[in-house]
Design an enzyme around this catalytic site. Structure first.
Site, PDB file in Angstrom:
ATOM      1  N   GLN A   1       0.810  -1.212   0.000  1.00 59.55           N
ATOM      2  CA  GLN A   1       0.000   0.000   0.000  1.00 59.55           C
ATOM      3  C   GLN A   1       0.847   1.268   0.000  1.00 59.55           C
ATOM      4  OE1 GLN A   1      -3.605   0.145   1.829  1.00 59.55           O
ATOM      5  NE2 GLN A   1      -3.978  -2.036   1.559  1.00 59.55           N
TER       6      GLN A   1
ATOM      7  N   ASP B   1      -5.416   0.485   3.623  1.00 61.80           N
ATOM      8  CA  ASP B   1      -5.062   0.628   5.042  1.00 61.80           C
ATOM      9  C   ASP B   1      -5.774   1.843   5.638  1.00 61.80           C
ATOM     10  OD1 ASP B   1      -3.443  -1.522   4.905  1.00 61.80           O
ATOM     11  OD2 ASP B   1      -1.578  -0.451   5.282  1.00 61.80           O
TER      12      ASP B   1
ATOM     13  N   LYS C   1       1.382   7.015   6.386  1.00 64.55           N
ATOM     14  CA  LYS C   1       0.286   6.341   5.659  1.00 64.55           C
ATOM     15  C   LYS C   1      -0.863   7.314   5.525  1.00 64.55           C
ATOM     16  CE  LYS C   1       1.083   1.504   6.711  1.00 64.55           C
ATOM     17  NZ  LYS C   1       0.443   0.211   7.005  1.00 64.55           N
TER      18      LYS C   1
ATOM     19  N   ASP D   1      -5.420  -9.330   9.079  1.00 71.00           N
ATOM     20  CA  ASP D   1      -4.662  -9.698   7.881  1.00 71.00           C
ATOM     21  C   ASP D   1      -3.165  -9.775   8.170  1.00 71.00           C
ATOM     22  OD1 ASP D   1      -4.343 -10.377   5.229  1.00 71.00           O
ATOM     23  OD2 ASP D   1      -4.204  -8.308   4.536  1.00 71.00           O
TER      24      ASP D   1
ATOM     25  N   ASP E   1       2.454  -2.868  11.208  1.00 69.06           N
ATOM     26  CA  ASP E   1       1.453  -2.979  10.145  1.00 69.06           C
ATOM     27  C   ASP E   1       0.067  -3.244  10.707  1.00 69.06           C
ATOM     28  OD1 ASP E   1       2.139  -2.415   7.574  1.00 69.06           O
ATOM     29  OD2 ASP E   1       3.266  -4.269   7.297  1.00 69.06           O
TER      30      ASP E   1
ATOM     31  N   GLU F   1       7.022  -9.900  11.996  1.00 63.99           N
ATOM     32  CA  GLU F   1       8.431  -9.579  12.122  1.00 63.99           C
ATOM     33  C   GLU F   1       8.865  -9.809  13.557  1.00 63.99           C
ATOM     34  OE1 GLU F   1       6.247  -7.594  10.564  1.00 63.99           O
ATOM     35  OE2 GLU F   1       7.055  -7.439   8.542  1.00 63.99           O
TER      36      GLU F   1
ATOM     37  N   ILE G   1       4.334   7.084  11.545  1.00 62.62           N
ATOM     38  CA  ILE G   1       4.775   5.960  12.381  1.00 62.62           C
ATOM     39  C   ILE G   1       6.295   5.976  12.447  1.00 62.62           C
ATOM     40  CG2 ILE G   1       4.669   3.449  12.672  1.00 62.62           C
ATOM     41  CD1 ILE G   1       2.352   3.771  10.370  1.00 62.62           C
TER      42      ILE G   1
END
Ligand SMILES: *[C@@H]1O[C@H](CO)[C@@H](O)[C@H](O)[C@H]1NC(C)=O
Ligand SMILES: *[C@@H]1O[C@H](CO)[C@@H](O)[C@H](O)[C@H]1NC(C)=O
Ligand SMILES: *[C@@H]1O[C@H](CO)[C@@H](O)[C@H](O)[C@H]1NC(C)=O
Ligand SMILES: *[C@@H]1O[C@H](CO)[C@@H](O)[C@H](O)[C@H]1NC(C)=O
Length: 422
Positions: free
Chosen positions: A134, A169, A150, A312, A327, A317, A251
């Site tokens: 995205q 998102d 984002k 989702d 995320d 990580e 972020i």
């Protein structure tokens, strides 16, 4: 007459052939053990039914506030109700931070100062952040800190219909997730804050050529971005509002080396069922390949995701052997729906970190969303509609109900696990 008769026979024969093809096709494509599979599907359905029964008969203690939360809430408020700072000091604190419980400074007013610093530092460079599916931008602040941005794609009131992974998102989900992590005491998460950037003044002068190449003017002459990513398309731009401002989630970027793993509970994105959706012994089998510590960690993250319906998390990580809650943009889609599947790690394994359970119990009776509202108010943020806040409280009750289901099935001894150090 005889023509009609012949015609009738022909139609009849044709039908026979078609029926044959149909049955043959069906025979050759049916799964070898349909009965067992449908029984397993039924078993899965029964789990959901049992959890919903517990939800309908939940004890009163889960619906009222507990005074034990008051000091915890006060500490959270003290951490986030602070804005004035010397930018340099706070970035020094961030850069030199070492801790096993929190990825970033989380006490003594530092979280509030970090959010404030992200918002108020001048931007030195803006580029596409091409990793991922995205549209994201990479901002480099004058203090050299990196921030992922984002952009806002939806109004807060918009309801995202469809599967749990549908839509773009949600920037507010990313920001909400940070506060949720703070309140749940799941602090392996990056600070995120709502940020408003003027495209002409704050982005264009410091945009890389690569970014400028993914910008187009819209019909009213505003500079819009379509970006560079797996799903980015030239006709799906983000544009500033009529004051020239692009809003989104900022972020803090993690300059760390992660290990990326596929989630055992990832979705198939098709009608094909994944092992976790078919196999009632899925968790037992998983324990041969994953440590108890990792499974407990996945269960914590599943609870986190279930509350906002961030369903989702196909990969995760790991840093210092712990899952980074990274995320979180697929949450806050539809407040009317609670997809219980997202909790599968919890109800399939039926274990939970005792510390997590104790933290969750502190948040009963509305304390969870009340605290998130207070904490986000310090940055002047409204992160979700009332429907979403109510949905999160309802889902918290479902988490309690799921743990009750597990206790009834296996007993407290089996369900609660002490945190094992890695
Ligand atoms: C936050 O801090 C300000 C200034 O110190 C204070 O006036 C306010 O009451 C605090 N808010 C809360 C909810 O504690
Ligand atoms: C953090 O973890 C490491 C290794 O797991 C340990 O040696 C260290 O003492 C821990 N530090 C703190 C502050 O708990
Ligand atoms: C969002 O809300 C604004 C004002 O309420 C409206 O003008 C705009 O069309 C909405 N955008 C979307 C994408 O629904
Ligand atoms: C953009 O174009 C693609 C095809 O290239 C199409 O699938 C998509 O629906 C379009 N999006 C919008 C918002 O029109």
């Amino acid at each position: 007459m005889s023509m009609n008769y012949m015609f009738g026979i022909s139609v009849f024969l044709l039908c026979l052939v078609l029926l044959n093809i149909y049955f043959f096709y069906n025979l050759s494509t049916t799964k070898p053990t349909p009965l067992i599979q449908s029984r397993k599907a039924e078993a899965m359905q029964n789990v959901h039914k049992e959890i919903n029964d517990h939800f309908a008969h939940l004890k009163k203690q889960y619906k009222i506030k507990t005074s034990k939360f008051i000091p915890v809430q006060q500490a959270l408020i003290a951490s986030l109700n602070s804005t004035i700072t010397e930018l340099e000091n706070i970035w020094n604190t961030v850069d030199n931070w070492v801790d096993n419980e929190s990825l970033f400074p989380d006490k003594n007013g530092d979280p509030g100062r970090i959010l404030h610093a992200i918002k108020s530092s001048p931007i030195a460079l803006v580029d596409n952040a091409p990793k991922g599916t995205q549209l994201k931008l990479l901002l480099i602040l004058e203090s050299k800190q990196k921030v992922l941005f984002k952009p806002k794609r939806y109004n807060l009131t918009e309801v995202i219909k469809g599967p749990v992974y549908a839509g773009f998102d949600r920037y507010n989900s990313e920001v909400f997730a940070y506060y949720l992590g703070m309140v749940l005491n799941m602090r392996w998460i990056a600070p995120a804050v709502t940020m408003r950037i003027n495209v002409e003044n704050d982005i264009l002068p410091v945009a890389t050529l690569g970014l400028k190449n993914t910008m187009v003017k819209n019909e009213v002459g505003a500079t819009c971005i379509y970006g560079k990513c797996y799903y980015c398309k030239i006709n799906e731009t983000v544009c500033p509002d009529n004051t020239g401002v692009l809003e989104g989630a900022a972020i803090l970027y993690l300059e760390k080396q992660f290990k990326v793993h596929k989630s055992p509970w990832r979705r198939s994105y098709s009608r094909k069922k994944m092992d976790w959706e078919k196999d009632t012994d899925f968790c037992k089998k998983l324990s041969h390949t994953l440590s108890l510590q990792r499974i407990l960690n996945l269960i914590d993250v599943a609870i986190f995701d279930f509350l906002i319906q961030n369903g989702d998390r196909h990969h995760y990580e790991v840093y210092k052997n712990r899952i980074v809650i990274l995320d979180n943009g697929k949450g806050l889609g539809n407040p009317m729906v609670d997809i219980l599947d997202v909790l599968a790690p919890l109800y399939q394994c039926c274990i939970i970190n005792l510390q997590t359970w104790q933290n969750l119990q502190l948040l009963s009776g509305g304390s969870l969303t009340e605290t998130i509202k207070i904490l986000s108010s310090f940055q002047g943020e409204k992160l979700a509609t009332e429907e979403h806040f109510e949905a999160i409280e309802r889902r918290l009750l479902k988490v309690y109900a799921t743990v009750q289901y597990c206790i009834e099935k296996y007993g407290t001894e089996k369900v609660f696990k002490h945190n094992i150090e890695v």
